[in-house]
Design a protein around this motif. Structure first.
Motif, PDB file in Angstrom:
ATOM      1  N   LYS A  18       0.827  -1.201   0.000  1.00  0.00           N
ATOM      2  CA  LYS A  18       0.000   0.000   0.000  1.00  0.00           C
ATOM      3  C   LYS A  18       0.870   1.262   0.000  1.00  0.00           C
ATOM      4  N   THR A  19       1.908   1.291   0.835  1.00  0.00           N
ATOM      5  CA  THR A  19       2.771   2.464   0.945  1.00  0.00           C
ATOM      6  C   THR A  19       3.595   2.682  -0.320  1.00  0.00           C
ATOM      7  N   ILE A  20       4.142   1.607  -0.872  1.00  0.00           N
ATOM      8  CA  ILE A  20       4.961   1.700  -2.091  1.00  0.00           C
ATOM      9  C   ILE A  20       4.112   2.202  -3.261  1.00  0.00           C
ATOM     10  N   GLU A  21       2.938   1.610  -3.441  1.00  0.00           N
ATOM     11  CA  GLU A  21       2.064   2.008  -4.550  1.00  0.00           C
ATOM     12  C   GLU A  21       1.589   3.455  -4.383  1.00  0.00           C
ATOM     13  N   LYS A  22       1.284   3.863  -3.152  1.00  0.00           N
ATOM     14  CA  LYS A  22       0.845   5.239  -2.905  1.00  0.00           C
ATOM     15  C   LYS A  22       1.982   6.216  -3.207  1.00  0.00           C
ATOM     16  N   ALA A  23       3.202   5.906  -2.777  1.00  0.00           N
ATOM     17  CA  ALA A  23       4.344   6.785  -3.044  1.00  0.00           C
ATOM     18  C   ALA A  23       4.552   6.938  -4.546  1.00  0.00           C
ATOM     19  N   ALA A  24       4.433   5.831  -5.284  1.00  0.00           N
ATOM     20  CA  ALA A  24       4.605   5.881  -6.740  1.00  0.00           C
ATOM     21  C   ALA A  24       3.527   6.752  -7.387  1.00  0.00           C
ATOM     22  N   LYS A  25       2.294   6.558  -6.984  1.00  0.00           N
ATOM     23  CA  LYS A  25       1.188   7.334  -7.565  1.00  0.00           C
ATOM     24  C   LYS A  25       1.278   8.805  -7.169  1.00  0.00           C
ATOM     25  N   ASP A  26       1.649   9.075  -5.917  1.00  0.00           N
ATOM     26  CA  ASP A  26       1.772  10.463  -5.465  1.00  0.00           C
ATOM     27  C   ASP A  26       2.864  11.209  -6.219  1.00  0.00           C
ATOM     28  N   SER A  27       3.840  10.469  -6.741  1.00  0.00           N
ATOM     29  CA  SER A  27       4.926  11.110  -7.486  1.00  0.00           C
ATOM     30  C   SER A  27       4.675  11.141  -8.992  1.00  0.00           C
TER      31      SER A  27
END
Length: 130
Positions: free
Chosen positions: A45-54
């Motif tokens: 969840k954290t990895i995917e969110k960081a990728a999408k947020d960037s």
């Protein structure tokens, strides 16, 4: 009746042409897969969110293979920016290592064998017995 058929056929052709042109691939879209260290569903969840947020339009991290598949527009972001965001969240990527402060903030279940430690293990030669 014949005029109605011609008009409907014309509208169908026009609509089909628009839908085909809307489906053409954006030339700035890029799809890549990269290694990201992590452990669990919370990491995912954290990895995917960081990728999408960037700027990634899609991000899917596989907990087993540790592979993150991303799609992004090169006009809006880059592979490097996405990896920087993931590293800032505490996760080592293929090209970047998260700083210790970010890693230390991860939940206990998210603590993984660090990339640098894994690389050192791979380079170690087998113990020799005399």
């Amino acid at each position: 009746m014949k005029t109605q058929s011609i008009v409907l056929s014309f509208l169908f052709i026009v609509f089909s042409a628009f839908s085909v042109s809307a489906q053409k691939k954006d030339p700035t879209q890029k799809k890549e897969t990269l290694k990201v260290w992590g452990e669990c569903g919370m990491c995912k969840k954290t990895i995917e969110k960081a990728a999408k947020d960037s700027g990634a339009t899609t991000a899917n991290w596989d907990t087993e293979s540790k592979k993150l598949t991303i799609t992004y527009s090169t006009a809006k972001t880059s592979n490097e920016k996405i990896q920087q965001a993931i590293a800032a969240a505490g996760y080592d990527t293929r090209d970047l290592t998260a700083n210790n402060e970010a890693y230390d903030k991860l939940h206990e279940c998210c603590k993984y064998d660090r990339k640098a430690a894994a690389a050192r293990e791979e380079k170690k030669e087998p113990a020799q017995h005399h």
